[in-house]
Design a protein around this motif. Structure first.
Motif, short mmCIF file in Angstrom:
data_model
loop_
_atom_site.label_atom_id
_atom_site.label_comp_id
_atom_site.label_asym_id
_atom_site.label_seq_id
_atom_site.Cartn_x
_atom_site.Cartn_y
_atom_site.Cartn_z
N PRO A 1 0.79 -1.23 0.00
CA PRO A 1 0.00 0.00 0.00
C PRO A 1 0.83 1.29 0.00
CG PRO A 1 -0.89 -1.56 1.58
CD PRO A 1 0.41 -2.13 1.08
N ALA A 2 1.93 1.32 0.74
CA ALA A 2 2.74 2.54 0.78
C ALA A 2 3.31 2.84 -0.60
CB ALA A 2 3.87 2.40 1.80
N ALA A 3 3.80 1.85 -1.27
CA ALA A 3 4.37 2.04 -2.61
C ALA A 3 3.28 2.44 -3.60
CB ALA A 3 5.08 0.78 -3.08
N TRP A 4 2.11 1.86 -3.47
CA TRP A 4 1.01 2.19 -4.39
C TRP A 4 0.55 3.63 -4.19
CZ3 TRP A 4 -1.70 -2.84 -2.55
CH2 TRP A 4 -0.98 -3.95 -3.02
N LEU A 5 0.41 4.04 -2.94
CA LEU A 5 -0.01 5.41 -2.66
C LEU A 5 1.06 6.43 -3.08
CD1 LEU A 5 -1.75 4.87 0.79
CD2 LEU A 5 -2.85 5.47 -1.38
N ALA A 6 2.33 6.09 -2.83
CA ALA A 6 3.41 6.98 -3.24
C ALA A 6 3.47 7.10 -4.76
CB ALA A 6 4.75 6.48 -2.69
N THR A 7 3.20 6.00 -5.45
CA THR A 7 3.16 6.04 -6.91
C THR A 7 2.01 6.92 -7.39
OG1 THR A 7 4.12 3.83 -7.03
CG2 THR A 7 2.99 4.63 -8.99
N ALA B 1 10.63 16.78 -10.18
CA ALA B 1 9.59 17.03 -9.19
C ALA B 1 8.79 15.76 -8.91
CB ALA B 1 8.65 18.14 -9.68
N THR B 2 8.58 14.94 -9.94
CA THR B 2 7.86 13.68 -9.78
C THR B 2 8.62 12.75 -8.85
OG1 THR B 2 6.93 13.91 -11.98
CG2 THR B 2 6.91 11.70 -11.01
N ILE B 3 9.92 12.61 -9.09
CA ILE B 3 10.74 11.74 -8.24
C ILE B 3 10.74 12.26 -6.80
CG2 ILE B 3 13.10 10.93 -7.81
CD1 ILE B 3 13.45 10.98 -10.91
N ALA B 4 10.93 13.57 -6.63
CA ALA B 4 10.94 14.15 -5.29
C ALA B 4 9.60 13.95 -4.60
CB ALA B 4 11.29 15.63 -5.37
N VAL C 1 9.26 10.22 -3.56
CA VAL C 1 10.12 9.90 -2.42
C VAL C 1 9.56 10.52 -1.14
CG1 VAL C 1 12.42 10.32 -1.43
CG2 VAL C 1 12.21 9.56 -3.79
N LEU C 2 9.11 11.77 -1.23
CA LEU C 2 8.53 12.44 -0.07
C LEU C 2 7.27 11.71 0.40
CD1 LEU C 2 8.50 14.78 1.94
CD2 LEU C 2 7.18 16.08 0.26
N ALA C 3 6.43 11.32 -0.55
CA ALA C 3 5.21 10.60 -0.18
C ALA C 3 5.54 9.28 0.50
CB ALA C 3 4.35 10.35 -1.42
N MET C 4 6.50 8.55 -0.03
CA MET C 4 6.90 7.27 0.58
C MET C 4 7.44 7.49 1.99
SD MET C 4 6.99 4.03 0.35
CE MET C 4 7.27 3.16 -1.15
N PHE C 5 8.27 8.52 2.15
CA PHE C 5 8.81 8.83 3.47
C PHE C 5 7.69 9.13 4.46
CE2 PHE C 5 9.99 12.20 6.47
CZ PHE C 5 10.92 11.52 7.23
N LEU C 6 6.77 10.00 4.06
CA LEU C 6 5.68 10.39 4.95
C LEU C 6 4.77 9.21 5.28
CD1 LEU C 6 4.78 13.87 3.43
CD2 LEU C 6 6.04 13.41 5.54
N LEU C 7 4.47 8.38 4.29
CA LEU C 7 3.62 7.22 4.53
C LEU C 7 4.27 6.22 5.48
CD1 LEU C 7 2.29 6.72 0.91
CD2 LEU C 7 0.88 7.16 2.93
N ARG C 8 5.54 6.00 5.32
CA ARG C 8 6.23 5.05 6.21
C ARG C 8 6.44 5.65 7.60
NH1 ARG C 8 10.67 2.00 2.40
NH2 ARG C 8 9.14 0.69 1.33
#
Length: 100
Positions: free
Chosen positions: A61-67, A82-85, A88-95
């Motif tokens: 789920p974290a990877a799917w939401l970050a994607t 900006a997409t990569i950043a 990465v930020l979304a994955m960090f925040l989700l985890r």
């Protein structure tokens, strides 16, 4: 420094230099319009997608939401950095804060 290590470093430097010079020489001969030019412009995105897709599919789920977040950033900005950043930020925040 042992001679073997020095020769290995010099050999790797020569190969790296030859690859870069070869790329510049070949790039001058590539067409700037048409199908090949379009194909060449899309290679970086295809390589990035091929590197990321396996991790997204098995990431949960974290990877799917970050994607999904990265996709929204791309649609809003059309900027790969900006997409990569954003991803990465979304994955960090989700985890970090959502425990996913």
């Amino acid at each position: 420094m042992p001679l073997d290590a020095l020769l290995a470093i010099l050999g790797m430097a020569a190969v790296t230099y030859a690859i870069r010079v070869g790329g510049f020489l070949i790039a001058e001969r590539l067409p700037t319009t048409g199908f090949v030019a379009l194909w060449m412009r899309n290679i970086p995105g295809a390589v990035l997608a091929a590197l990321i897709a396996p991790d997204v599919l098995k990431g949960g789920p974290a990877a799917w939401l970050a994607t999904a977040a990265a996709t929204l950033v791309y649609l809003a900005t059309r900027n790969v950095l900006a997409t990569i950043a954003g991803g990465v930020l979304a994955m960090f925040l989700l985890r970090r804060f959502a425990g996913l």
